[in-house]
Design a protein around this motif. Structure first.
Motif, PDB file in Angstrom:
ATOM      1  N   ILE A  41       0.635  -1.309  -0.062  1.00 59.64           N
ATOM      2  CA  ILE A  41      -0.010   0.051  -0.030  1.00 59.64           C
ATOM      3  C   ILE A  41       0.874   1.140  -0.011  1.00 59.64           C
ATOM      4  N   LYS A  42       0.556   2.262  -1.055  1.00 55.98           N
ATOM      5  CA  LYS A  42       1.331   3.507  -1.051  1.00 55.98           C
ATOM      6  C   LYS A  42       1.252   4.109   0.179  1.00 55.98           C
ATOM      7  N   LYS A  43       2.288   4.829   0.658  1.00 55.05           N
ATOM      8  CA  LYS A  43       2.305   5.652   2.000  1.00 55.05           C
ATOM      9  C   LYS A  43       1.887   7.042   1.488  1.00 55.05           C
ATOM     10  N   ASN A  44       0.792   7.749   2.020  1.00 58.34           N
ATOM     11  CA  ASN A  44       0.240   8.895   1.616  1.00 58.34           C
ATOM     12  C   ASN A  44       1.159  10.082   2.266  1.00 58.34           C
ATOM     13  N   LYS A  45       0.807  11.205   1.804  1.00 55.82           N
ATOM     14  CA  LYS A  45       1.322  12.390   2.652  1.00 55.82           C
ATOM     15  C   LYS A  45       0.318  12.767   3.529  1.00 55.82           C
ATOM     16  N   ARG A  46       0.859  13.372   4.736  1.00 58.36           N
ATOM     17  CA  ARG A  46       0.026  13.832   5.724  1.00 58.36           C
ATOM     18  C   ARG A  46      -1.251  14.715   5.213  1.00 58.36           C
ATOM     19  N   PHE A  47      -2.344  14.464   5.962  1.00 53.52           N
ATOM     20  CA  PHE A  47      -3.594  15.386   5.498  1.00 53.52           C
ATOM     21  C   PHE A  47      -3.096  17.043   5.828  1.00 53.52           C
ATOM     22  N   TYR A  48      -2.447  17.088   7.004  1.00 56.53           N
ATOM     23  CA  TYR A  48      -2.127  18.444   7.339  1.00 56.53           C
ATOM     24  C   TYR A  48      -0.628  18.484   8.147  1.00 56.53           C
ATOM     25  N   GLY A  49       0.003  19.466   8.026  1.00 55.84           N
ATOM     26  CA  GLY A  49       1.312  19.735   8.488  1.00 55.84           C
ATOM     27  C   GLY A  49       2.410  18.894   7.796  1.00 55.84           C
ATOM     28  N   ASN A  50       3.507  18.412   8.490  1.00 58.71           N
ATOM     29  CA  ASN A  50       4.799  18.157   7.817  1.00 58.71           C
ATOM     30  C   ASN A  50       4.908  16.795   8.532  1.00 58.71           C
ATOM     31  N   SER A  51       5.731  15.834   7.832  1.00 61.01           N
ATOM     32  CA  SER A  51       6.040  14.779   8.351  1.00 61.01           C
ATOM     33  C   SER A  51       6.938  14.651   9.642  1.00 61.01           C
ATOM     34  N   LYS A  52       6.440  13.855  10.620  1.00 63.35           N
ATOM     35  CA  LYS A  52       7.614  13.711  11.670  1.00 63.35           C
ATOM     36  C   LYS A  52       8.672  12.966  11.534  1.00 63.35           C
ATOM     37  N   VAL A  53       8.822  12.293  10.565  1.00 63.77           N
ATOM     38  CA  VAL A  53       9.995  11.095  10.381  1.00 63.77           C
ATOM     39  C   VAL A  53      11.108  12.240   9.940  1.00 63.77           C
ATOM     40  N   ASN A  54      12.237  11.990  10.687  1.00 64.72           N
ATOM     41  CA  ASN A  54      13.444  12.559  10.757  1.00 64.72           C
ATOM     42  C   ASN A  54      14.606  11.621  11.091  1.00 64.72           C
ATOM     43  N   LEU A  55      16.130  12.250  10.910  1.00 63.00           N
ATOM     44  CA  LEU A  55      17.033  11.402  11.305  1.00 63.00           C
ATOM     45  C   LEU A  55      16.764  10.857  12.715  1.00 63.00           C
ATOM     46  N   LYS A  56      16.844  11.858  13.829  1.00 62.33           N
ATOM     47  CA  LYS A  56      16.539  11.596  14.981  1.00 62.33           C
ATOM     48  C   LYS A  56      15.423  10.192  15.323  1.00 62.33           C
ATOM     49  N   PHE A  57      14.359  10.359  14.756  1.00 61.58           N
ATOM     50  CA  PHE A  57      13.205   9.703  14.749  1.00 61.58           C
ATOM     51  C   PHE A  57      13.566   8.111  14.305  1.00 61.58           C
TER      52      PHE A  57
END
Length: 277
Positions: free
Chosen positions: A198-214
């Motif tokens: 299943i394709k991962k969508n973009k968030r409905f609102y705001g920016n993704s919380k996935v970053n290097l630290k996460f």
């Protein structure tokens, strides 16, 4: 009538959550079941106000956590709550988990539920067909998958998005592995899986919380669930390496690295994982 329970961990992202609920409500029109929503509020600083009624969602419960614990622990507490309220006679009950930001397509939940009905005692996981992060994070995520596979022997290319029959709930909660990481906790406690791309969508609102630290912290927690396996695999590699090395300093560095990795992983699993919930 059949029952569906959908767990939605959320931290402040109420606008996205409302859109997820709207999508679920619309998608569940053709499902002949009672659909219950469990919102796990991860100690949000913003207040949730749900004014709208959803005709295809029988009830919406909000579990308010006393402190911010992160999505993995929020899911764990949601499952522990269901363990208390789902009765043994409810054999056709299905539990689904997805993130509340829209990245897990809520319109695909119905597909996962239908697959559970076909495959009965299987966990149905959504594997990532396509990701939406930057090329750097995509490359980093691929590196994470490789490292995890080398250390654990598991290729964990899936996250929270899943559905499963409720009679497996006691099995996956027989210990507290899910407290650290849902995906690896399930993988450690059960062995029947079916994956849907299943394709991962973009968030409905705001920016993704996935970053290097996460990614780093999440990867360490995923691997720590298998800390005993990691010890055995790295010990075997250590012995092989030391047999062919003559440099004493390099041997000391490698042994130190081996000890540090395994102590960190064991420490996370033993110390951070609760003994009782």
């Amino acid at each position: 009538m059949k029952k569906n329970y959908i767990i939605l961990p959320v931290y402040n992202d109420w606008d996205s959550l409302k859109k997820v609920l709207e999508n679920l409500n619309q998608s569940f029109k053709t499902l002949k079941s009672n659909n219950f929503i469990i919102i796990v509020n991860d100690f949000s600083s913003k207040k949730l106000i749900l004014n709208k009624k959803y005709s295809n969602l029988k009830k919406i419960n909000v579990l308010n956590l006393g402190k911010n614990v992160g999505s993995q622990k929020a899911i764990f507490f949601g499952l522990k709550y269901l363990q208390k309220i789902i009765k043994k006679k409810d054999k056709e009950t299905i539990i689904s988990i997805l993130d509340s930001d829209g990245e897990d397509n809520p319109n695909m939940v119905k597909k996962l539920i239908k697959l559970v009905n076909l495959k009965k005692d299987y966990f149905i996981f959504a594997s990532r067909k396509k990701r939406t992060e930057s090329n750097f994070l995509k490359a980093l995520n691929q590196f994470r998958l490789i490292i995890t596979f080398i250390l654990t022997g598991k290729y964990i290319n899936f996250g929270n998005f899943s559905s499963f029959p409720s009679f497996l709930l006691n099995k996956i909660l027989s210990n507290n592995n899910l407290y650290l990481a849902y995906s690896s906790g399930v993988l450690k406690n059960y062995n029947k899986f079916f994956f849907v791309k299943i394709k991962k969508n973009k968030r409905f609102y705001g920016n993704s919380k996935v970053n290097l630290k996460f990614l780093i912290l999440h990867t360490v927690k995923i691997i720590s669930v298998f800390y005993k396996t990691v010890f055995l695999r790295t010990f075997f590699l250590l012995v092989l390496t030391l047999l062919f090395l003559e440099d004493i300093k390099l041997k000391i560095i490698i042994i130190s690295f081996f000890l540090i990795i395994n102590l960190i992983l064991a420490g996370i699993n033993i110390i951070l994982k609760p003994k009782k919930i």
